[in-house]
Design an enzyme around this catalytic site. Structure first.
Site, PDB file in Angstrom:
ATOM      1  N   SER A  21     107.792  45.068 -29.772  1.00  0.00           N
ATOM      2  CA  SER A  21     107.424  46.726 -29.954  1.00  0.00           C
ATOM      3  C   SER A  21     106.063  46.000 -30.661  1.00  0.00           C
ATOM      4  CB  SER A  21     107.871  47.234 -30.872  1.00  0.00           C
ATOM      5  OG  SER A  21     106.956  48.597 -31.094  1.00  0.00           O
ATOM      6  N   ASN A  22     105.226  47.278 -31.864  1.00  0.00           N
ATOM      7  CA  ASN A  22     104.707  46.595 -32.806  1.00  0.00           C
ATOM      8  C   ASN A  22     104.505  47.360 -34.272  1.00  0.00           C
ATOM      9  OD1 ASN A  22     102.370  48.181 -32.337  1.00  0.00           O
ATOM     10  ND2 ASN A  22     102.586  48.296 -30.340  1.00  0.00           N
ATOM     11  N   ARG A  23     103.605  46.530 -34.972  1.00  0.00           N
ATOM     12  CA  ARG A  23     103.678  47.493 -36.385  1.00  0.00           C
ATOM     13  C   ARG A  23     103.097  48.191 -36.695  1.00  0.00           C
ATOM     14  NH1 ARG A  23     104.931  43.014 -39.979  1.00  0.00           N
ATOM     15  NH2 ARG A  23     103.934  44.137 -41.660  1.00  0.00           N
TER      16      ARG A  23
END
Ligand code: CTP
Length: 213
Positions: A21-23
């Site tokens: 995923s990402n931030r």
């Protein structure tokens, strides 16, 4: 006016316990949904996994993966006049998702990934007179990359920001963005709360949508 807004990250599973995923925290997209609802618009918010309350008056559709986000946007777009793609869509997903937890010894040291579809580009043939707005989160001076994305994705406006600039980017309650338009016009906004940025973006969206009616 009817707004379709995407927010947050997508999550691409490897097995029932692991994902890439990402931030993204969803704060900017949820602020957009809130500002649009406060301005009296009908709002559908397609949200990735985030820890945020649904703004009052907003219809929320929860999804996890980029493919689920694409399916939700395809379903909701026909009824919308404005589509704001604020989500940080994962560009890649694991080639295989195991239905059971992978054991260490079953895993290789490398992960095979396949490309996710570009949601904005996939939906471009359905654009018609709809207003499409994108976001470009870059590290460093964002204008050149944002302009490329504005053109490649056929957008009416792109909101560019340097996520490494002080007070901007993921998890912050403030943001410093530049609005870029296809005719080369640009508007650099000062550091503002995400709610204030959202109000400006919604006001621009409203103006753009009225011009193409
Ligand atoms: N976007 C999308 N579908 C994707 C990836 C991005 O619709 N699979 C949208 C985002 O919601 C955003 C815009 O495209 O509005 C730009 O996203 P960004 O992640 O900055 O750019 P990418 O197109 O992924 O390009 P790059 O990886 O080269 O930065």
């Amino acid at each position: 006016m009817r707004f379709l807004i995407t927010a947050g990250p997508t999550r691409e599973p490897l097995d029932p316990v692991r994902f890439i995923s990402n931030r993204s925290t969803g704060k900017m997209g949820f602020a957009l949904a809130q500002a649009a609802a406060e301005a009296g618009h009908e709002v559908v918010l397609v949200a990735g996994p985030v820890a945020l309350e649904t703004p009052p008056g907003v219809r929320r559709v929860d999804i996890e993966t980029a493919l689920e986000m694409l399916a939700a946007v395809e379903r909701e777009l026909p009824a919308a006049e404005v589509y704001i793609s604020c989500a940080a869509v994962a560009d890649w997903r694991p080639e295989v998702c195991s239905p059971t937890k992978l054991k260490k010894h079953e895993m290789a040291g490398t992960l095979r990934l396949v490309r996710n579809p570009d949601i904005l580009k996939t939906l471009r043939p359905l654009k018609g007179t709809r207003t499409f707005i994108g976001f470009a989160a870059e590290t460093g001076e964002p204008d050149a990359e944002a302009t490329r994305k504005l053109r490649e994705k056929g957008l009416d406006m792109i909101v560019a920001n340097d996520v490494t600039a002080p007070g901007a980017g993921f998890a912050h309650d403030t943001n410093r963005v530049t609005l870029l338009f296809p005719d080369g016009h640009r508007e650099a906004l000062p550091l503002m709360t995400k709610h204030e940025v959202a109000q400006r973006v919604i006001a621009c969206a409203q103006t753009l949508a009225t011009q193409t009616e």
